[in-house]
Design a protein around this motif. Structure first.
Motif, PDB file in Angstrom:
ATOM      1  N   ASN A 195       6.997 -10.985  -5.720  1.00 37.48           N
ATOM      2  CA  ASN A 195       5.690 -11.162  -6.346  1.00 37.48           C
ATOM      3  C   ASN A 195       4.666 -10.172  -5.791  1.00 37.48           C
ATOM      4  OD1 ASN A 195       5.573 -12.248  -3.824  1.00 37.48           O
ATOM      5  ND2 ASN A 195       4.449 -14.078  -4.411  1.00 37.48           N
ATOM      6  N   TYR A 196       5.123  -8.957  -5.510  1.00 34.54           N
ATOM      7  CA  TYR A 196       4.241  -7.931  -4.962  1.00 34.54           C
ATOM      8  C   TYR A 196       3.090  -7.663  -5.928  1.00 34.54           C
ATOM      9  CZ  TYR A 196       2.870  -3.651  -2.584  1.00 34.54           C
ATOM     10  OH  TYR A 196       2.174  -2.693  -1.909  1.00 34.54           O
ATOM     11  N   GLN A 197       1.875  -7.580  -5.382  1.00 32.69           N
ATOM     12  CA  GLN A 197       0.689  -7.394  -6.219  1.00 32.69           C
ATOM     13  C   GLN A 197      -0.298  -6.498  -5.495  1.00 32.69           C
ATOM     14  OE1 GLN A 197      -1.343 -11.066  -7.092  1.00 32.69           O
ATOM     15  NE2 GLN A 197      -2.783 -10.115  -8.495  1.00 32.69           N
ATOM     16  N   ARG A 198      -1.052  -5.744  -6.253  1.00 28.97           N
ATOM     17  CA  ARG A 198      -2.134  -4.929  -5.693  1.00 28.97           C
ATOM     18  C   ARG A 198      -3.410  -5.234  -6.453  1.00 28.97           C
ATOM     19  NH1 ARG A 198      -1.262  -0.719  -2.316  1.00 28.97           N
ATOM     20  NH2 ARG A 198       0.890  -0.126  -1.911  1.00 28.97           N
ATOM     21  N   CYS A 199      -4.552  -5.117  -5.752  1.00 29.87           N
ATOM     22  CA  CYS A 199      -5.855  -5.281  -6.393  1.00 29.87           C
ATOM     23  C   CYS A 199      -6.023  -4.188  -7.452  1.00 29.87           C
ATOM     24  CB  CYS A 199      -6.959  -5.186  -5.348  1.00 29.87           C
ATOM     25  SG  CYS A 199      -8.630  -5.206  -6.048  1.00 29.87           S
ATOM     26  N   ILE A 200      -6.523  -4.556  -8.606  1.00 23.64           N
ATOM     27  CA  ILE A 200      -6.667  -3.573  -9.678  1.00 23.64           C
ATOM     28  C   ILE A 200      -7.797  -2.582  -9.405  1.00 23.64           C
ATOM     29  CG2 ILE A 200      -5.728  -5.132 -11.424  1.00 23.64           C
ATOM     30  CD1 ILE A 200      -8.664  -5.441 -12.422  1.00 23.64           C
ATOM     31  N   ASN A 254      -0.908  -7.458  -1.625  1.00 19.28           N
ATOM     32  CA  ASN A 254      -0.899  -8.861  -1.230  1.00 19.28           C
ATOM     33  C   ASN A 254      -0.130  -9.085   0.079  1.00 19.28           C
ATOM     34  OD1 ASN A 254       1.629  -8.434  -2.298  1.00 19.28           O
ATOM     35  ND2 ASN A 254       1.732 -10.380  -3.382  1.00 19.28           N
ATOM     36  N   THR A 255       0.389  -8.020   0.671  1.00 20.50           N
ATOM     37  CA  THR A 255       1.019  -8.138   1.988  1.00 20.50           C
ATOM     38  C   THR A 255      -0.038  -8.149   3.096  1.00 20.50           C
ATOM     39  OG1 THR A 255       1.305  -5.737   2.002  1.00 20.50           O
ATOM     40  CG2 THR A 255       3.189  -7.076   1.291  1.00 20.50           C
ATOM     41  N   LEU A 256      -1.284  -7.829   2.757  1.00 26.64           N
ATOM     42  CA  LEU A 256      -2.375  -7.868   3.725  1.00 26.64           C
ATOM     43  C   LEU A 256      -2.725  -9.319   4.036  1.00 26.64           C
ATOM     44  CD1 LEU A 256      -4.320  -5.648   4.983  1.00 26.64           C
ATOM     45  CD2 LEU A 256      -5.958  -6.420   3.287  1.00 26.64           C
ATOM     46  N   PRO A 257      -2.876  -9.675   5.324  1.00 29.56           N
ATOM     47  CA  PRO A 257      -3.224 -11.062   5.652  1.00 29.56           C
ATOM     48  C   PRO A 257      -4.555 -11.480   5.023  1.00 29.56           C
ATOM     49  CG  PRO A 257      -2.567  -9.854   7.614  1.00 29.56           C
ATOM     50  CD  PRO A 257      -2.703  -8.837   6.493  1.00 29.56           C
ATOM     51  N   VAL A 258      -4.640 -12.697   4.639  1.00 30.52           N
ATOM     52  CA  VAL A 258      -5.804 -13.387   4.078  1.00 30.52           C
ATOM     53  C   VAL A 258      -6.363 -12.760   2.806  1.00 30.52           C
ATOM     54  CG1 VAL A 258      -6.457 -14.382   6.300  1.00 30.52           C
ATOM     55  CG2 VAL A 258      -7.619 -12.308   5.535  1.00 30.52           C
TER      56      VAL A 258
END
Ligand SMILES: [Zn+2]
Length: 71
Positions: free
Chosen positions: A4-9, A15-19
């Motif tokens: 479910n890898y995701q990046r901010c648009i 989404n691997t970054l904490p919090v």
């Protein structure tokens, strides 16, 4: 890599970054926090410039080889 890898648009933080959290539009909480803090830049720009100048002044008083590093 997660399934479910995701990046901010906007800023591409993953989404691997904490919090980190994403809203239903795919924008991360860091981008939303930035919007809240700086949405009215014209009103706060002078205050922010003064804060920055004070930081530089404090750095200069240390009398080191370099005053500061601005990324
Ligand atoms: Zn973002």
């Amino acid at each position: 890599m997660k399934n479910n890898y995701q990046r901010c648009i906007r800023c591409i933080l993953p989404n691997t970054l904490p919090v980190i959290e994403f809203d239903d539009q795919g924008v991360c909480n860091y981008c939303r926090d930035y919007e809240k803090s700086y949405h009215d830049w014209d009103k706060i720009s002078e205050q922010k410039q003064n804060e920055f100048k004070n930081l530089l002044q404090a750095a200069r008083k240390k009398r080191r080889a370099y005053d500061c590093l601005v990324p």
